[in-house]
Design an enzyme around this catalytic site. Structure first.
Site, PDB file in Angstrom:
ATOM      1  N   ASN A   1      41.923  44.241  64.327  1.00  0.00           N
ATOM      2  CA  ASN A   1      43.224  43.566  64.342  1.00  0.00           C
ATOM      3  C   ASN A   1      44.278  44.669  64.332  1.00  0.00           C
ATOM      4  O   ASN A   1      44.538  45.262  63.291  1.00  0.00           O
ATOM      5  CB  ASN A   1      43.336  42.656  63.102  1.00  0.00           C
ATOM      6  CG  ASN A   1      44.716  42.041  62.975  1.00  0.00           C
ATOM      7  OD1 ASN A   1      45.545  42.160  63.878  1.00  0.00           O
ATOM      8  ND2 ASN A   1      44.973  41.388  61.848  1.00  0.00           N
ATOM      9  N   TRP A   2      44.830  44.925  65.508  1.00  0.00           N
ATOM     10  CA  TRP A   2      45.775  46.035  65.617  1.00  0.00           C
ATOM     11  C   TRP A   2      47.113  45.742  64.931  1.00  0.00           C
ATOM     12  O   TRP A   2      47.928  46.631  64.743  1.00  0.00           O
ATOM     13  CB  TRP A   2      46.042  46.365  67.097  1.00  0.00           C
ATOM     14  CG  TRP A   2      44.925  47.059  67.805  1.00  0.00           C
ATOM     15  CD1 TRP A   2      43.654  47.305  67.320  1.00  0.00           C
ATOM     16  CD2 TRP A   2      44.954  47.607  69.124  1.00  0.00           C
ATOM     17  NE1 TRP A   2      42.920  47.965  68.275  1.00  0.00           N
ATOM     18  CE2 TRP A   2      43.687  48.163  69.388  1.00  0.00           C
ATOM     19  CE3 TRP A   2      45.938  47.675  70.122  1.00  0.00           C
ATOM     20  CZ2 TRP A   2      43.380  48.779  70.608  1.00  0.00           C
ATOM     21  CZ3 TRP A   2      45.632  48.283  71.338  1.00  0.00           C
ATOM     22  CH2 TRP A   2      44.366  48.835  71.559  1.00  0.00           C
ATOM     23  N   LYS A   3      47.347  44.485  64.616  1.00  0.00           N
ATOM     24  CA  LYS A   3      48.638  44.066  64.043  1.00  0.00           C
ATOM     25  C   LYS A   3      49.776  44.563  64.952  1.00  0.00           C
ATOM     26  O   LYS A   3      49.591  44.628  66.164  1.00  0.00           O
ATOM     27  CB  LYS A   3      48.764  44.543  62.598  1.00  0.00           C
ATOM     28  CG  LYS A   3      47.540  44.103  61.773  1.00  0.00           C
ATOM     29  CD  LYS A   3      47.706  44.248  60.303  1.00  0.00           C
ATOM     30  CE  LYS A   3      46.418  43.757  59.627  1.00  0.00           C
ATOM     31  NZ  LYS A   3      46.491  43.782  58.175  1.00  0.00           N
TER      32      LYS A   3
ATOM     33  N   HIS B   1      46.144  33.981  60.015  1.00  0.00           N
ATOM     34  CA  HIS B   1      46.156  35.223  59.225  1.00  0.00           C
ATOM     35  C   HIS B   1      47.235  35.119  58.146  1.00  0.00           C
ATOM     36  O   HIS B   1      48.341  34.651  58.414  1.00  0.00           O
ATOM     37  CB  HIS B   1      46.419  36.424  60.134  1.00  0.00           C
ATOM     38  CG  HIS B   1      46.149  37.727  59.434  1.00  0.00           C
ATOM     39  ND1 HIS B   1      46.993  38.236  58.481  1.00  0.00           N
ATOM     40  CD2 HIS B   1      45.120  38.598  59.522  1.00  0.00           C
ATOM     41  CE1 HIS B   1      46.492  39.381  58.020  1.00  0.00           C
ATOM     42  NE2 HIS B   1      45.357  39.610  58.634  1.00  0.00           N
TER      43      HIS B   1
ATOM     44  N   GLU C   1      49.183  37.213  56.873  1.00  0.00           N
ATOM     45  CA  GLU C   1      50.463  37.882  57.148  1.00  0.00           C
ATOM     46  C   GLU C   1      51.383  36.984  57.973  1.00  0.00           C
ATOM     47  O   GLU C   1      52.593  37.160  57.970  1.00  0.00           O
ATOM     48  CB  GLU C   1      50.213  39.224  57.860  1.00  0.00           C
ATOM     49  CG  GLU C   1      49.739  40.278  56.887  1.00  0.00           C
ATOM     50  CD  GLU C   1      49.077  41.477  57.533  1.00  0.00           C
ATOM     51  OE1 GLU C   1      49.125  41.615  58.772  1.00  0.00           O
ATOM     52  OE2 GLU C   1      48.494  42.275  56.780  1.00  0.00           O
TER      53      GLU C   1
ATOM     54  N   GLU D   1      39.268  36.482  54.124  1.00  0.00           N
ATOM     55  CA  GLU D   1      40.207  37.578  53.898  1.00  0.00           C
ATOM     56  C   GLU D   1      40.943  37.379  52.582  1.00  0.00           C
ATOM     57  O   GLU D   1      42.003  36.733  52.568  1.00  0.00           O
ATOM     58  CB  GLU D   1      41.234  37.618  55.035  1.00  0.00           C
ATOM     59  CG  GLU D   1      40.630  37.839  56.398  1.00  0.00           C
ATOM     60  CD  GLU D   1      41.429  38.862  57.181  1.00  0.00           C
ATOM     61  OE1 GLU D   1      40.809  39.689  57.821  1.00  0.00           O
ATOM     62  OE2 GLU D   1      42.673  38.829  57.107  1.00  0.00           O
TER      63      GLU D   1
ATOM     64  N   GLY E   1      44.991  45.410  53.491  1.00  0.00           N
ATOM     65  CA  GLY E   1      45.910  46.540  53.570  1.00  0.00           C
ATOM     66  C   GLY E   1      46.136  47.251  52.249  1.00  0.00           C
ATOM     67  O   GLY E   1      47.045  48.072  52.129  1.00  0.00           O
TER      68      GLY E   1
ATOM     69  N   SER F   1      40.508  45.674  53.896  1.00  0.00           N
ATOM     70  CA  SER F   1      40.181  47.067  53.550  1.00  0.00           C
ATOM     71  C   SER F   1      38.740  47.453  53.870  1.00  0.00           C
ATOM     72  O   SER F   1      38.109  48.202  53.127  1.00  0.00           O
ATOM     73  CB  SER F   1      40.503  47.347  52.078  1.00  0.00           C
ATOM     74  OG  SER F   1      41.890  47.161  51.845  1.00  0.00           O
TER      75      SER F   1
END
Ligand code: PGA
Length: 250
Positions: A9-11, A95, A97, A167, A173, A212
């Site tokens: 997941n490159w975000k 997700h 975020e 998650e 992160g 992580s």
């Protein structure tokens, strides 16, 4: 037997120049690895570049969000058919975020999940509890509510060809991954919850762990019976780290 899957997941990272280096390195490093599946979920503007680089490889690609509608006056949204135009095989939905920052409801997430499947794109549905919820002993209740909201709308059968990613929000992160035992118990819970409705869907759904994941913890996580791979943020931006994590899945 479920094949392991590792999704990067490159975000909101990357540039044309950086992506080229990373994609070239991933092709070199991952192409010889045939025992698991790999993919990268990239920012929308880089789908064309990613498709051009990866289309004749075994590495899949996709996006990090999708509109719940198929077409229409929805400024700034990107539909499943548009993702499909660029060959996407995967899309992350729900997700944390996004669901936190944009107050995404379960109904919205379910509609995105359905919209992806309608276009033949595999949704990667994220579920997981916050630190506060974990410390209050609510982990299973929270995960059950997140899953049930989607199961109620799309049905358990839809999970047979979907991917779920556990998650824990506190692990994303932060550098603090869930332990293999903590993750395994959450994964087993997710699988049992789906099995209550459809045993064969529960048997085939791939459940990834995200939060992580790094080259040092990946193999201990991936060896657990209900952990079918990983959703990898930070370490997917470094070709050597991502390769090491992908090797741990083989
Ligand atoms: P992380 O991100 O690997 O950087 O913790 C995982 C994710 O957000 O999917």
């Amino acid at each position: 037997m479920r094949r392991k899957l590792v999704v990067g997941n490159w975000k909101m990272h990357g540039s044309l120049a950086q992506n080229k280096q990373l994609l070239d390195a991933l092709i070199r490093k991952l192409e010889p690895l045939t025992q698991a599946d790999f993919a990268v979920c990239v920012p929308y503007p880089y789908l064309f570049q990613t498709q051009a680089a990866l289309q004749n490889t075994r590495i899949g690609w996709g996006a990090q969000n999708i509109a719940k509608h198929q077409v229409g006056a929805y400024t700034g949204e990107v539909s499943a058919t548009m993702l499909k135009d660029f060959g996407s095989q995967y899309v992350i939905v729900g997700h944390s975020e996004r669901s936190t920052a944009y107050c995404e409801s379960d109904a919205n997430i379910a509609a995105k999940f359905a919209s992806a499947q309608c276009s033949g794109i595999t949704p990667v549905l994220c579920v997981g509890e916050t630190l506060h919820e974990r410390e209050s002993g609510l982990r299973e209740r929270v995960i059950a509510a997140q899953l049930d909201a989607i199961l109620d709308i799309v049905g358990a059968k839809a999970f047979a060809t979907a991917v779920v990613s556990y998650e824990p929000v506190w692990a994303i992160g932060t550098g603090f991954s869930a332990s293999p035992d903590q993750a395994q118990s959450a994964h087993a819970f997710i699988r049992q919850r789906i099995a209550l409705l459809d045993e064969s869907a529960a048997e085939s759904v791939r459940i990834l762990y995200g939060g992580s994941v790094n080259p040092s913890n990946a193999s201990q996580l991936f060896v657990m019976p209900d952990i079918d791979g990983g959703l990898v943020g930070r370490c997917s931006l470094n070709a050597n780290d991502f390769e090491a994590i992908c090797r741990a899945a083989c």
